[in-house]
Design an enzyme around this catalytic site. Structure first.
Site, PDB file in Angstrom:
ATOM      1  N   GLU A 260      -2.862  -3.976 -11.415  1.00 35.21           N
ATOM      2  CA  GLU A 260      -1.783  -4.956 -11.233  1.00 35.21           C
ATOM      3  C   GLU A 260      -0.486  -4.168 -11.326  1.00 35.21           C
ATOM      4  O   GLU A 260      -0.142  -3.680 -12.398  1.00 35.21           O
ATOM      5  CB  GLU A 260      -1.819  -6.024 -12.342  1.00 35.21           C
ATOM      6  N   CYS A 294       7.069  -8.253 -13.290  1.00 35.09           N
ATOM      7  CA  CYS A 294       6.527  -7.834 -11.996  1.00 35.09           C
ATOM      8  C   CYS A 294       6.747  -8.927 -10.951  1.00 35.09           C
ATOM      9  O   CYS A 294       6.873  -8.654  -9.771  1.00 35.09           O
ATOM     10  CB  CYS A 294       5.048  -7.526 -12.141  1.00 35.09           C
ATOM     11  N   GLU A 391      11.732  -1.740  -6.804  1.00 34.46           N
ATOM     12  CA  GLU A 391      11.661  -2.575  -7.998  1.00 34.46           C
ATOM     13  C   GLU A 391      12.660  -2.041  -9.026  1.00 34.46           C
ATOM     14  O   GLU A 391      12.575  -0.880  -9.430  1.00 34.46           O
ATOM     15  CB  GLU A 391      10.238  -2.506  -8.565  1.00 34.46           C
TER      16      GLU A 391
END
Ligand code: NAD
Length: 492
Positions: A260, A294, A391
């Site tokens: 993940e 996330c 990110e």
């Protein structure tokens, strides 16, 4: 108003590894964790070595091979998992306090996360009694086939710092429901609640050796677990870079890998959307957990005709968001560590250099000893700027304007990530079209971050491999055994 001072500890809590049902000492060279909001020492964790990781794998291996847990009934496993959920609820205030101190997240939010975590344990408890294979009766007159779902074996579960108890709760209860034994390696910044969880599991009746926890740095602890021949599967949540190295480390022994990873999640807002709801969701998506999430909705794609109005609403709401001591009534707490703090500020500089318009600058917050960044917004972000595709993992929002649906989808899919996305429109056909064409593991329509343990979670592209949660989460931790039985001829 909550008061910050009474919650600050006089001295840090010391934690050792938890191996084979016993806590070790912290050792002579512990990792010190300071509260990101107050800079006081709050925790000391044992600095794990390769040998500690090895010892934990041996403990899990022995417990698994003896079948201490793997051969318990679904009903027995359910009871342990359900009891763990109850204990998490009972201990929520203490667990939330630890997370607030170690991670800098608002205490109020940490309490909510404990409730979500308990709900996941409860859901996994229910799944314990639904684990089964299938039968095949179409192999001809004398053959009968069936499949058994067996626990995959020893699982290494490696987790990040942003949602410590919640993320281990997306892995561990499902691995245990399948009958696996585990070695957990929490983040070196936030190991406290994972070690407390080990205590709760023991209290709930989990046999020694089934769940072990080794603290310390990614290298050597995480890397040893990822390459160890005694580990059958690695389930990792964290950065895409470390995910890559884990896959490489796992390759020589061909262990199963579930990942993940990161995200750069777009929210597409069309000109027929309810802008008030959308603006609310934009703020939640961007500022929740200081953007260290996330699933952060860090990219807003808004249709030109309504862009000014939406931006005005978002800025207004964001100015009202309180940043500061996480024990106070704030929505944005402290940034996890100095490296992350500098990384976020560097992204803000790069955004300015790329020609994006900084319309809300939260980088100048002064709050005593803490590291804080308040909501920060860039408008007119060029679609190819770093802040539009990388990110950031901080409270920095990039707003990009588009003219039509085709352009919106093109921009939305223009990253290496594919974790989640959302679509805001009153037009059902458009919502469905976008849902089908967005490359993301989760797509929300006219909402954001809504979820439940019943729904699978995971990423497309470089956001990961495999799925957590949902009815199939337990199956991720199983092997399928095919059994073929030849029958005697009995019709003669
Ligand atoms: P990270 O990748 O730096 O570390 C995660 C864990 O891996 C830590 O326990 C760390 O000690 C360990 N680790 C580091 N190097 C290792 C190595 N070589 N081998 C094995 N383990 C190693 O991530 P982080 O900084 O803790 O968390 C932030 C990242 O996590 C962000 O990129 C974020 O998107 C991601 N994340 C993803 C999800 C998701 O579900 N998709 C959820 C939360 C966070």
């Amino acid at each position: 108003m909550m008061n910050s001072q009474p919650a600050l500890p006089q001295s840090p809590t010391s934690y050792g590894h938890y191996i084979d049902g016993t806590f070790s000492s912290t050792g002579t060279d512990p990792i010190e964790r300071r509260s990101p909001a107050h800079s006081v020492p709050v925790s000391l964790y044992a600095r794990g070595t390769e040998q500690d990781a090895e010892k934990a794998v041996m403990s899990a291996r022995t417990s698994f091979d003896q079948g201490d847990w793997a051969y318990t009934s679904g009903a027995e496993r359910q009871a342990v998992l359900q009891k763990t959920a109850d204990l998490i609820r009972e201990q929520a205030a203490e667990l939330g306090r630890i997370e607030c101190l170690e991670s800098g997240k608002p205490f109020r939010q940490a309490l909510e996360e404990m409730e979500w975590a308990a709900g996941i344990w409860e859901y996994a408890a229910a799944l314990c009694r639904h684990l089964h294979g299938g039968t095949t009766n179409t192999l001809g007159r004398d053959l009968f086939g069936m499949t058994l779902k067996e626990p995959i074996g020893v699982c290494a579960l490696i987790t990040p710092w942003n949602f410590p108890l919640l993320i281990i709760s997306q892995k561990l209860p499902f691995a245990l429901a399948a009958g696996c034994s585990c070695v957990v390696k929490p983040s070196e910044f936030t190991s406290g609640t994972t070690l407390r969880l080990a205590e709760l599991l023991s209290q709930a009746g989990l046999p020694p050796g089934v769940c072990n926890v080794v603290t310390g740095l990614g290298n050597p602890v995480g890397s040893t677990l990822s390459s160890h021949p005694g580990v059958d599967m690695v389930s990792f949540t964290g950065s895409t870079t470390v995910g890559n190295s884990i896959m490489a480390a796992a390759a020589p022994t061909l262990k199963k890998v579930a990942l993940e990873l990161g995200g750069k999640n777009p929210q597409l807002i069309f000109d027929d959307a309810d802008l008030d709801y959308a603006a609310e969701a934009v703020c939640l998506g961007a500022w929740f957990n200081m953007g260290e999430c996330c699933n952060s909705g860090s990219r807003i794609l808004v249709q030109e005709g309504v862009a000014d109005e939406l931006v005005q609403k978002v800025v207004e709401k964001s100015r009202a968001v309180k940043t500061g001591d996480p024990f106070d009534e704030v929505s944005v707490g402290a940034i996890i560590n100095g490296q992350q703090f500098e990384k976020i500020r560097d992204f803000v500089e790069r955004g300015k250099e790329a020609g994006a318009e900084l319309i809300l600058d939260g980088t100048q917050v002064e709050q005593g000893q803490g590291r804080f960044i308040a909501p920060t917004i860039f408008d007119h972000v060029p679609a190819d700027a770093d802040i539009a595709s990388e990110e950031i993992f901080g409270p920095v929002l990039s707003i990009i304007r588009f003219s039509d649906q085709a352009e919106a989808i093109r921009i939305a899919n223009r990253t290496r990530y594919g974790l989640s996305a959302s679509v805001w429109t009153a037009n059902t056909d458009r919502a469905l079209y976008c849902t089908r064409n967005l490359q993301a593991g989760t797509v929300w329509v006219n909402t954001f971050l809504a979820g439940s343990p019943e729904l699978p979670f995971g990423g497309y592209k470089q956001s990961g491999l495999g799925r957590e949660l949902g009815p199939e989460a337990v199956l991720e931790f199983t092997e399928t055994k095919t059994v073929v039985i030849k029958m005697e001829q009995t019709d003669g």
